[in-house]
Write a protein that holds these residues in place. Structure first.
Motif, PDB file in Angstrom:
ATOM      1  N   ASN B  44     -14.934  61.912  10.621  1.00 53.52           N
ATOM      2  CA  ASN B  44     -14.214  62.159  11.881  1.00 53.52           C
ATOM      3  C   ASN B  44     -13.200  63.304  11.749  1.00 53.52           C
ATOM      4  O   ASN B  44     -12.959  64.027  12.703  1.00 53.52           O
ATOM      5  CB  ASN B  44     -13.487  60.895  12.344  1.00 53.52           C
ATOM      6  CG  ASN B  44     -14.447  59.875  12.919  1.00 53.52           C
ATOM      7  OD1 ASN B  44     -15.485  60.243  13.451  1.00 53.52           O
ATOM      8  ND2 ASN B  44     -14.122  58.608  12.782  1.00 53.52           N
ATOM      9  N   GLU B 136      -5.152  65.333  17.006  1.00 55.69           N
ATOM     10  CA  GLU B 136      -6.168  64.339  16.596  1.00 55.69           C
ATOM     11  C   GLU B 136      -6.373  64.353  15.094  1.00 55.69           C
ATOM     12  O   GLU B 136      -6.540  63.309  14.466  1.00 55.69           O
ATOM     13  CB  GLU B 136      -7.498  64.624  17.306  1.00 55.69           C
ATOM     14  CG  GLU B 136      -7.578  63.960  18.656  1.00 55.69           C
ATOM     15  CD  GLU B 136      -9.007  63.843  19.148  1.00 55.69           C
ATOM     16  OE1 GLU B 136      -9.777  63.090  18.551  1.00 55.69           O
ATOM     17  OE2 GLU B 136      -9.342  64.538  20.130  1.00 55.69           O
ATOM     18  N   ASP B 139      -3.540  62.399  13.580  1.00 52.55           N
ATOM     19  CA  ASP B 139      -3.720  60.939  13.732  1.00 52.55           C
ATOM     20  C   ASP B 139      -4.781  60.423  12.775  1.00 52.55           C
ATOM     21  O   ASP B 139      -4.631  59.392  12.122  1.00 52.55           O
ATOM     22  CB  ASP B 139      -4.164  60.592  15.153  1.00 52.55           C
ATOM     23  CG  ASP B 139      -3.086  60.866  16.173  1.00 52.55           C
ATOM     24  OD1 ASP B 139      -1.940  61.068  15.764  1.00 52.55           O
ATOM     25  OD2 ASP B 139      -3.409  60.893  17.373  1.00 52.55           O
ATOM     26  N   ARG B 140      -5.889  61.169  12.701  1.00 56.20           N
ATOM     27  CA  ARG B 140      -7.002  60.684  11.874  1.00 56.20           C
ATOM     28  C   ARG B 140      -6.719  60.848  10.388  1.00 56.20           C
ATOM     29  O   ARG B 140      -7.258  60.110   9.572  1.00 56.20           O
ATOM     30  CB  ARG B 140      -8.296  61.377  12.287  1.00 56.20           C
ATOM     31  CG  ARG B 140      -8.717  60.890  13.652  1.00 56.20           C
ATOM     32  CD  ARG B 140     -10.052  61.333  14.078  1.00 56.20           C
ATOM     33  NE  ARG B 140     -10.358  60.719  15.368  1.00 56.20           N
ATOM     34  CZ  ARG B 140     -11.431  60.986  16.067  1.00 56.20           C
ATOM     35  NH1 ARG B 140     -12.311  61.833  15.620  1.00 56.20           N
ATOM     36  NH2 ARG B 140     -11.636  60.372  17.216  1.00 56.20           N
ATOM     37  N   GLU B 142      -3.819  60.248   9.140  1.00 57.95           N
ATOM     38  CA  GLU B 142      -3.030  59.044   8.861  1.00 57.95           C
ATOM     39  C   GLU B 142      -3.970  57.857   8.646  1.00 57.95           C
ATOM     40  O   GLU B 142      -3.800  57.085   7.703  1.00 57.95           O
ATOM     41  CB  GLU B 142      -2.112  58.792  10.056  1.00 57.95           C
ATOM     42  CG  GLU B 142      -0.962  57.868   9.758  1.00 57.95           C
ATOM     43  CD  GLU B 142      -0.071  57.683  10.972  1.00 57.95           C
ATOM     44  OE1 GLU B 142       0.202  58.670  11.671  1.00 57.95           O
ATOM     45  OE2 GLU B 142       0.319  56.530  11.217  1.00 57.95           O
ATOM     46  N   PHE B 143      -4.961  57.732   9.508  1.00 59.44           N
ATOM     47  CA  PHE B 143      -5.928  56.624   9.408  1.00 59.44           C
ATOM     48  C   PHE B 143      -6.726  56.731   8.112  1.00 59.44           C
ATOM     49  O   PHE B 143      -6.923  55.752   7.402  1.00 59.44           O
ATOM     50  CB  PHE B 143      -6.870  56.666  10.621  1.00 59.44           C
ATOM     51  CG  PHE B 143      -7.842  55.527  10.666  1.00 59.44           C
ATOM     52  CD1 PHE B 143      -7.459  54.304  11.179  1.00 59.44           C
ATOM     53  CD2 PHE B 143      -9.133  55.667  10.196  1.00 59.44           C
ATOM     54  CE1 PHE B 143      -8.351  53.242  11.213  1.00 59.44           C
ATOM     55  CE2 PHE B 143     -10.030  54.617  10.224  1.00 59.44           C
ATOM     56  CZ  PHE B 143      -9.633  53.404  10.742  1.00 59.44           C
TER      57      PHE B 143
END
Lengths: 253, 189
Positions: B44, B136, B139-140, B142-143
């Motif tokens: 992703n 994005e 955020d990703r 971090e995930f």
């Protein structure tokens, strides 16, 4: 204990109850591991597949009215339990029901539509009312009970001891969601209302738990851990002791 | 030993065996899920890095006409894009990603000095699009890093280490730029 027969009955029930608690403990342990192993996503950038989210409930359209407290909510569950039994008083659920509508889950930077229709929802009760000789039943509760066909009096016209509980998720509540992010096209049953245009929504996926709770992740994980330990050890010990009792009754031990 | 004692021993052993099997199955499934999460979350991020790299030539060609005297700024973006396309490992991509973000930020800062460029609709759209992609990515990242951290802790903890060693699971790399490896993009405004 009044008789050997009664002891045998309780021991048998205890044996199977122990197995049930043991299985529940293992189930909770696996759920705890799943929660630990799934990182929390930011709603703005959720990817398709299993997701863990934490955010605030915002109505996506319509809201429900909870039956007893008459509050606006996106989910309610109600339960009527009657206090029965002579020596060993216990509560028996005589009727229960629930209502759910789709809602938005919002964090600091994004929002996503949540369809709770197939979710396992665990929230603490926020309304409890008990009937009794000296308790006056509120009008809205009385009306609801009449529509649900619950009679508050017994054969002699005396008021039964019934406890009513209500569990709700209201707009503004912070909730934890463990489910699957899917596109609207992936869902077998089409959504009835299409007013919300988000492409992604949270839904139940096959072979995946779908769980909503009002506890934050850390509290939920600790609560599951406690229940898992009690279930696994307590269930095994209960079964074992019950089996000892059964074997003792039949003089096999 | 009597039949009763045998039965008790059998029941006790059955409970222990079931608990141990479920425990190890959940460890195995948990590690497999974490590994899959890492693969999926990395894919992703990678797709977003590619999307941003695809937008950078458009950005440079849009601003080139206005910022003819800012060759160094434009070159930094072009170089960062080229480095991004050549990066292979997670660590390399993380380093180059940070350089690209900084180069693009510098370009936006320099663009503030060109009112005509700031009013250009194509530039504004590209700026929005690239900023959206960068958010994005953040955020990703971090995930992804949460997934890697959870996985790395699991495979080094007892008893998960037993299953991880048997499956030859190795620690994964975080999506984090190493200070020493990063290129310094110097831009004179």
């Amino acid at each position: 204990m009044e008789s050997i027969g009664e002891l045998l009955l309780y021991s048998t029930v205890g044996f199977f109850a122990g197995i049930y608690f043991f299985a529940q403990g293992l189930y909770r342990f696996r759920r705890k591991r799943l929660i630990e192993d799934t990182p929390t996503s930011k709603i703005r950038s959720i990817a398709l597949g299993p997701v863990e989210l934490y955010g605030r409930v915002v109505p996506a359209g319509g809201v429900l009215k909870s039956p007893f407290s008459n509050k606006e909510c996106v989910y309610y569950k109600w339960k009527a339990e009657e206090l029965v039994g002579g020596k060993f008083k216990h509560c028996v659920t005589i009727q229960e029901g629930e209502g759910k509508v789709k809602f938005l889950l919002k964090d600091d930077i994004g929002e996503v539509l949540v369809n709770p229709s197939e979710a396992e929802i665990r929230v603490k009760d926020d309304y409890e009312y008990a009937t009794g000789i000296f308790h006056k039943t509120p009008e809205n509760v009385k009306e609801f009970l009449e529509s649900a066909g619950i009679d508050l009096t017994d054969l002699f016209g005396l008021r039964k001891k019934i406890v009513f509980s209500e569990y709700t998720i209201k707009p503004g509540d912070d909730i934890y969601v463990l489910g699957a992010a899917m596109t609207k096209d992936e869902i077998e049953k089409p959504l009835e209302d299409t007013e919300h245009t988000n492409r992604i929504l949270i839904h139940k996926a096959p072979d995946m738990p779908y769980f909503i709770s009002d506890k934050p992740e850390d509290k939920l994980r600790r609560s599951l851990e406690r229940k898992a330990v009690v279930g696994i050890y307590g269930g095994a010990i209960l079964s074992f002791i019950s089996l000892v009792a059964v074997l003792y009754i039949f003089r096999i031990l | 030993m009597s039949t009763g004692t045998d039965l008790l021993l059998f029941t006790g052993a059955a409970f222990v065996l079931i608990a141990v099997v479920v425990y190890f199955v959940s460890i195995f499934n948990g590690l497999a899920m974490l590994k899959n999460n890492i693969g999926k979350s990395w894919a992703n991020i990678d797709v977003l890095l590619t999307q941003r790299a695809d937008e950078l030539p458009n950005l440079v060609s849009t601003v080139k006409g206005y910022m003819a005297h800012e060759q160094k700024t434009l070159q930094a973006v072009t170089d960062a894009r080229a480095a991004l396309m050549n990066a292979r490992t997670v660590g390399e991509k993380a380093g180059v990603d940070k350089d690209t973000t900084e180069a693009v930020k510098t370009l936006y800062a320099v663009a503030e000095n060109y009112p005509d460029l700031k009013a250009n609709q194509s530039f504004l759209k590209l700026q929005d699009r690239i900023t959206g992609i960068e958010n994005e990515i953040a955020d990703r990242r971090e995930f992804y890093n949460d997934s890697v951290t959870a996985y790395n802790i699991r495979i080094q903890s007892i008893p998960d280490i037993v299953v991880a060693t048997a499956l030859r699971y190795r620690p994964e790399e975080l999506f984090k730029a190493e200070e020493g490896k990063r290129q310094v993009v110097e831009v004179k405004i």
